[in-house]
Design a protein around this motif. Structure first.
Motif, PDB file in Angstrom:
ATOM      1  N   PRO A   9       0.832  -1.208   0.000  1.00 13.26           N
ATOM      2  CA  PRO A   9       0.000   0.000   0.000  1.00 13.26           C
ATOM      3  C   PRO A   9       0.867   1.258   0.000  1.00 13.26           C
ATOM      4  CG  PRO A   9      -0.077  -1.066   2.137  1.00 13.26           C
ATOM      5  CD  PRO A   9       0.670  -1.986   1.230  1.00 13.26           C
ATOM      6  N   ILE A  10       0.382   2.280  -0.689  1.00 17.64           N
ATOM      7  CA  ILE A  10       1.111   3.550  -0.752  1.00 17.64           C
ATOM      8  C   ILE A  10       0.832   4.355   0.522  1.00 17.64           C
ATOM      9  CG2 ILE A  10      -0.736   4.409  -2.244  1.00 17.64           C
ATOM     10  CD1 ILE A  10       1.156   6.255  -3.557  1.00 17.64           C
ATOM     11  N   LEU A  11      -0.414   4.235   0.993  1.00 12.73           N
ATOM     12  CA  LEU A  11      -0.782   4.912   2.242  1.00 12.73           C
ATOM     13  C   LEU A  11      -1.450   3.901   3.165  1.00 12.73           C
ATOM     14  CD1 LEU A  11      -1.019   7.809   3.592  1.00 12.73           C
ATOM     15  CD2 LEU A  11      -3.386   7.732   2.851  1.00 12.73           C
ATOM     16  N   LYS A  12      -0.973   3.863   4.381  1.00  8.79           N
ATOM     17  CA  LYS A  12      -1.468   2.863   5.314  1.00  8.79           C
ATOM     18  C   LYS A  12      -1.942   3.601   6.563  1.00  8.79           C
ATOM     19  CE  LYS A  12       0.518  -1.479   6.856  1.00  8.79           C
ATOM     20  NZ  LYS A  12       1.797  -2.194   6.781  1.00  8.79           N
ATOM     21  N   SER A  31      -9.109   2.306   9.928  1.00 13.93           N
ATOM     22  CA  SER A  31      -7.941   1.646   9.345  1.00 13.93           C
ATOM     23  C   SER A  31      -8.229   1.392   7.876  1.00 13.93           C
ATOM     24  CB  SER A  31      -7.678   0.295  10.015  1.00 13.93           C
ATOM     25  OG  SER A  31      -7.456   0.492  11.386  1.00 13.93           O
ATOM     26  N   VAL A  32      -7.278   1.744   7.036  1.00 12.32           N
ATOM     27  CA  VAL A  32      -7.487   1.517   5.609  1.00 12.32           C
ATOM     28  C   VAL A  32      -6.134   1.507   4.896  1.00 12.32           C
ATOM     29  CG1 VAL A  32      -7.790   3.964   5.004  1.00 12.32           C
ATOM     30  CG2 VAL A  32      -8.926   2.230   3.641  1.00 12.32           C
ATOM     31  N   ASP A  33      -6.061   0.717   3.827  1.00 11.25           N
ATOM     32  CA  ASP A  33      -4.851   0.700   2.996  1.00 11.25           C
ATOM     33  C   ASP A  33      -5.208   1.257   1.624  1.00 11.25           C
ATOM     34  OD1 ASP A  33      -3.381  -0.435   4.948  1.00 11.25           O
ATOM     35  OD2 ASP A  33      -3.530  -2.490   4.177  1.00 11.25           O
ATOM     36  N   ILE A  34      -4.373   2.141   1.144  1.00 13.01           N
ATOM     37  CA  ILE A  34      -4.614   2.702  -0.182  1.00 13.01           C
ATOM     38  C   ILE A  34      -3.465   2.308  -1.083  1.00 13.01           C
ATOM     39  CG2 ILE A  34      -5.007   4.863  -1.453  1.00 13.01           C
ATOM     40  CD1 ILE A  34      -6.856   5.335   0.752  1.00 13.01           C
ATOM     41  N   TYR A  35      -3.812   1.776  -2.272  1.00 10.56           N
ATOM     42  CA  TYR A  35      -2.777   1.302  -3.202  1.00 10.56           C
ATOM     43  C   TYR A  35      -2.619   2.289  -4.350  1.00 10.56           C
ATOM     44  CZ  TYR A  35      -3.350  -2.956  -0.555  1.00 10.56           C
ATOM     45  OH  TYR A  35      -3.402  -3.844   0.465  1.00 10.56           O
ATOM     46  N   LEU A  61      -4.545  17.743  10.410  1.00 12.05           N
ATOM     47  CA  LEU A  61      -4.999  17.442  11.762  1.00 12.05           C
ATOM     48  C   LEU A  61      -4.130  16.316  12.314  1.00 12.05           C
ATOM     49  CD1 LEU A  61      -8.888  17.460  11.311  1.00 12.05           C
ATOM     50  CD2 LEU A  61      -7.414  19.297  12.104  1.00 12.05           C
ATOM     51  N   LYS A  62      -3.832  16.421  13.605  1.00 15.10           N
ATOM     52  CA  LYS A  62      -3.018  15.380  14.215  1.00 15.10           C
ATOM     53  C   LYS A  62      -3.917  14.437  15.004  1.00 15.10           C
ATOM     54  CE  LYS A  62       0.468  18.506  13.597  1.00 15.10           C
ATOM     55  NZ  LYS A  62      -0.391  19.499  12.904  1.00 15.10           N
ATOM     56  N   ALA A  63      -3.888  13.186  14.636  1.00 23.05           N
ATOM     57  CA  ALA A  63      -4.777  12.202  15.248  1.00 23.05           C
ATOM     58  C   ALA A  63      -4.481  12.063  16.738  1.00 23.05           C
ATOM     59  CB  ALA A  63      -4.609  10.859  14.554  1.00 23.05           C
ATOM     60  N   ASP A  64      -5.546  11.761  17.523  1.00 22.97           N
ATOM     61  CA  ASP A  64      -5.356  11.552  18.955  1.00 22.97           C
ATOM     62  C   ASP A  64      -4.492  10.315  19.183  1.00 22.97           C
ATOM     63  OD1 ASP A  64      -6.942  13.712  19.205  1.00 22.97           O
ATOM     64  OD2 ASP A  64      -8.777  12.574  19.605  1.00 22.97           O
ATOM     65  N   HIS A  65      -4.854   9.221  18.556  1.00 24.31           N
ATOM     66  CA  HIS A  65      -3.866   8.158  18.383  1.00 24.31           C
ATOM     67  C   HIS A  65      -4.142   7.373  17.109  1.00 24.31           C
ATOM     68  CE1 HIS A  65      -6.662   5.484  20.684  1.00 24.31           C
ATOM     69  NE2 HIS A  65      -6.883   6.600  21.325  1.00 24.31           N
ATOM     70  N   GLY A  66      -3.197   6.532  16.758  1.00 25.15           N
ATOM     71  CA  GLY A  66      -3.268   5.847  15.475  1.00 25.15           C
ATOM     72  C   GLY A  66      -2.040   6.164  14.661  1.00 25.15           C
ATOM     73  N   GLU A  67      -1.839   5.380  13.612  1.00 21.22           N
ATOM     74  CA  GLU A  67      -0.622   5.552  12.819  1.00 21.22           C
ATOM     75  C   GLU A  67      -0.950   5.752  11.352  1.00 21.22           C
ATOM     76  OE1 GLU A  67       1.456   1.872  13.312  1.00 21.22           O
ATOM     77  OE2 GLU A  67       2.314   2.558  15.221  1.00 21.22           O
ATOM     78  N   ILE A  68      -0.126   6.558  10.720  1.00 29.14           N
ATOM     79  CA  ILE A  68      -0.217   6.705   9.272  1.00 29.14           C
ATOM     80  C   ILE A  68       1.165   6.436   8.702  1.00 29.14           C
ATOM     81  CG2 ILE A  68      -0.669   8.301   7.379  1.00 29.14           C
ATOM     82  CD1 ILE A  68      -2.506   9.846   9.236  1.00 29.14           C
ATOM     83  N   SER A  69       1.240   5.554   7.700  1.00 27.58           N
ATOM     84  CA  SER A  69       2.528   5.347   7.028  1.00 27.58           C
ATOM     85  C   SER A  69       2.362   5.672   5.564  1.00 27.58           C
ATOM     86  CB  SER A  69       3.018   3.904   7.135  1.00 27.58           C
ATOM     87  OG  SER A  69       2.703   3.375   8.378  1.00 27.58           O
ATOM     88  N   TYR A  70       3.339   6.410   5.062  1.00 28.28           N
ATOM     89  CA  TYR A  70       3.331   6.712   3.644  1.00 28.28           C
ATOM     90  C   TYR A  70       4.531   6.032   3.022  1.00 28.28           C
ATOM     91  CZ  TYR A  70       3.286   9.146  -0.732  1.00 28.28           C
ATOM     92  OH  TYR A  70       3.251   9.408  -2.065  1.00 28.28           O
ATOM     93  N   GLN A  71       4.319   5.190   2.013  1.00 31.12           N
ATOM     94  CA  GLN A  71       5.401   4.440   1.358  1.00 31.12           C
ATOM     95  C   GLN A  71       6.306   3.791   2.397  1.00 31.12           C
ATOM     96  OE1 GLN A  71       5.278   4.233  -1.905  1.00 31.12           O
ATOM     97  NE2 GLN A  71       5.541   6.176  -2.976  1.00 31.12           N
ATOM     98  N   ASP A  72       5.688   3.092   3.362  1.00 34.95           N
ATOM     99  CA  ASP A  72       6.454   2.365   4.384  1.00 34.95           C
ATOM    100  C   ASP A  72       7.144   3.245   5.412  1.00 34.95           C
ATOM    101  OD1 ASP A  72       5.788  -0.136   3.725  1.00 34.95           O
ATOM    102  OD2 ASP A  72       7.493  -0.472   2.375  1.00 34.95           O
TER     103      ASP A  72
END
Lengths: 278, 294
Positions: A9-12, A31-35, A61-72
């Motif tokens: 995924p490009i965005l996770k 939660s979602v994966d974008i390809y 916006l900065k999430a209260d918690h959770g993760e975002i990964s872009y290109q790993d």
């Protein structure tokens, strides 16, 4: 759904929670994966968290918690700019996005912020203006542009940034049919260039004919994620998210029921496609 | 694709009225959408259609400020008249602003000028003084030829100064003036505020027009008392809306990598030698005129 070999995924996005000042969760564990190259319709009623999700995905916006990964790469405070650089948002209301006082200055705002050399900024601006066919408006101030023209300027804004993912927040709202058609042509052109696009919309007919994948938001959660066909045929989801069925789907099913058409599972998404079937 | 674009342009064309002066815009016509907020926005509008818009903004700003200063410092009616004529020539003949519009814009400050110069030309006393006087029953209004001359000269001076400024504002869009100020090292904070405020004026005017119309359609301005009440409500609502808009704006700016510096691409407009020579010649001419007529 994506075939045997799953590309990365490009965005996770993982377990994203976000709440505005009033304490109610606007995003409640998303939660979602974008390809790369996907054409995604994001649907759901007003206040279901679509726009909040977009602003989180873009790092505004900065999430209260959770993760975002872009290109790993896991996004943290330091590299949030990567996210903004690679994900562009075309906002719903053009007047909330257009900041400069001429079209050229406006389109240059993004590239200038990327600290590109002036020559490249000029190139990108010219290119984006030509792409949206607004080169003639270059020196005009935004307050002498019509609604459709302003929309084109806001799209040129993002094209000039050359981001991999483009998010459109309800782009068809407030556009007349001709401008809506113009927008769909631009989307087709961007799609053919392999851009990843997310579009939030209330227009189920548009989502049905344009998108390859649909994500349904309800009360800050993703309640469904699949092809538009799967989602619009699932009564439970439609009820939960207060969605209408696309007219083409209804028509097709009626025609099959009355035995005018054979049930070939060859769902047409536009009147032209239906005519060919008939 | 092409087809759609063409259709699209033909649709928007009939709406427009005014032809732009800009050469590349010849086929397109200028929209006057949004141009309905009275004089303030009209002045801005003429700057965009002026034929001398493509002149280097720094040249125009420096030139008009120099002329303005000369007009005030030299303090000569001949210089004032020369400035008034030259600026009118630049704005109307070179810039292509309709003469009628130019005069009506010049007339805006007329009331202020008359009010302030009359007190210089005409005085009040309880004795009959001066060359001309008018008995009002409780005192005299009096004046003299010299006083009237001083009044006219002052008016000419003020008009000279104003027309020098109008030459600049009617040919240079605000953004370009702001960029000149930036190059002149005016503090960044002020420059950015000017940019944002300028853009915001039009947004708020639009919002105000919409609110006013919707209040009007619900009889919000039916009598004086209701009008006052409605005006207050619209004003307070405007505050809320502008705060909300500021938030939305900031998000949109951040989404495009804004990190504290408001940066825009500025077009380089070359200043031609001919313009500089003519500008310098005119300034020298004014000074000579002053020396000769002193």
């Amino acid at each position: 759904m994506k075939g045997m070999i799953m590309p990365k995924p490009i965005l996770k996005v993982r377990d994203l929670y976000y709440s505005y000042g009033n304490g109610d969760a606007a995003l409640d564990g998303v939660s979602v994966d974008i390809y790369a190259g996907e054409k995604i319709a994001v649907i759901g009623s007003n206040g279901s968290g679509k726009s909040t999700f977009f602003l989180n995905a873009n790092g505004v916006l900065k999430a209260d918690h959770g993760e975002i990964s872009y290109q790993d790469t896991l996004i943290n405070k330091k590299n949030v700019k990567e996210l903004r650089k690679n994900i562009g948002i075309v906002f719903q209301d053009a007047d909330n996005q257009i900041i400069a006082s001429t079209v050229m200055a406006e389109v240059s705002f993004g590239p200038m912020n990327l600290k590109l050399p002036k020559k490249e900024v000029i190139e990108r601006v010219e290119e984006a203006l030509a792409y949206m066919n607004i080169s003639d408006f270059k020196n005009r101030p935004p307050h002498y542009l019509s609604g459709g023209e302003k929309k084109r300027v806001t799209i040129a804004d993002i094209i000039a940034m050359k981001s991999d993912i483009i998010i459109f927040d309800e782009p068809t709202a407030a556009l007349d049919p001709l401008n809506a058609q113009m927008l769909e042509d631009v989307l087709a052109k961007l799609g053919s260039e392999g851009k990843t696009m997310l579009i939030s919309t209330h227009d189920v007919d548009f989502a049905y004919r344009w998108a390859e994948r649909a994500i349904v938001f309800a009360q800050g959660k993703i309640v469904a994620d699949g092809t538009p066909l799967e989602i619009f045929r699932n009564k439970a989801i439609l009820e939960q998210a207060n969605l209408k069925r696309p007219a083409m789907l209804d028509v097709y099913e009626m025609l099959v029921e009355k035995e005018v058409l054979k049930d070939t599972n060859d769902f047409p998404t536009s009147p032209q496609a239906l005519r060919e079937l008939l | 694709m092409e087809n759609i674009w063409n259709k699209w342009t033909t649709i928007i064309r009939p709406k427009s009225k005014n032809q732009t002066g800009h050469s590349c815009d010849k086929t397109h016509r200028h929209h006057r959408a949004g141009h309905k907020h009275g004089q303030g926005s009209a002045i801005d509008f003429y700057a965009y259609i002026s034929n001398i818009r493509h002149w280097n903004p720094a040249f125009k700003v420096t030139f008009s400020v120099t002329i303005l200063l000369l007009c005030i410092i030299l303090n000569s009616p001949y210089v004032s008249v020369a400035v008034i004529l030259a600026m009118a020539y630049l704005t109307v003949v070179k810039g292509g602003i309709p003469l009628h519009e130019y005069l009506s814009i010049l007339m805006i400050p007329m009331v202020f000028i008359l009010l302030s110069t009359i007190t210089i030309g005409v005085d009040f006393s309880n004795q009959s003084l001066g060359q001309y006087n008018l008995y009002l029953g409780f005192g005299y209004l009096y004046t003299s030829q010299a006083k009237l001359m001083a009044m006219v000269f002052l008016m000419l001076k003020v008009f000279g100064a104003i027309s020098a400024m109008e030459m600049m504002t009617l040919s240079t869009p605000s953004t370009e003036i702001i960029s000149v100020l930036r190059k002149a090292h005016v503090p960044k904070l002020i420059i950015e505020l000017m940019n944002l405020i300028y853009r915001y004026i039009f947004i708020l005017l639009d919002v105000y027009a919409k609110m006013k119309n919707s209040a009007d359609s619900r009889q919000g301005y039916c009598d004086f008392k209701t009008s006052c009440y409605t005006f207050g409500s619209v004003a307070s609502n405007m505050l809320v809306v502008s705060l909300k808009k500021a938030n939305a704006y900031y998000s949109a700016m951040e989404a495009r990598c804004y990190d504290g510096d408001l940066l825009f691409l500025e077009e380089d407009k070359k200043v031609s030698k001919v313009q500089i020579i003519f500008g310098a010649a005119f300034i020298v001419f004014l000074i000579l005129l002053w020396i000769v007529t002193i």
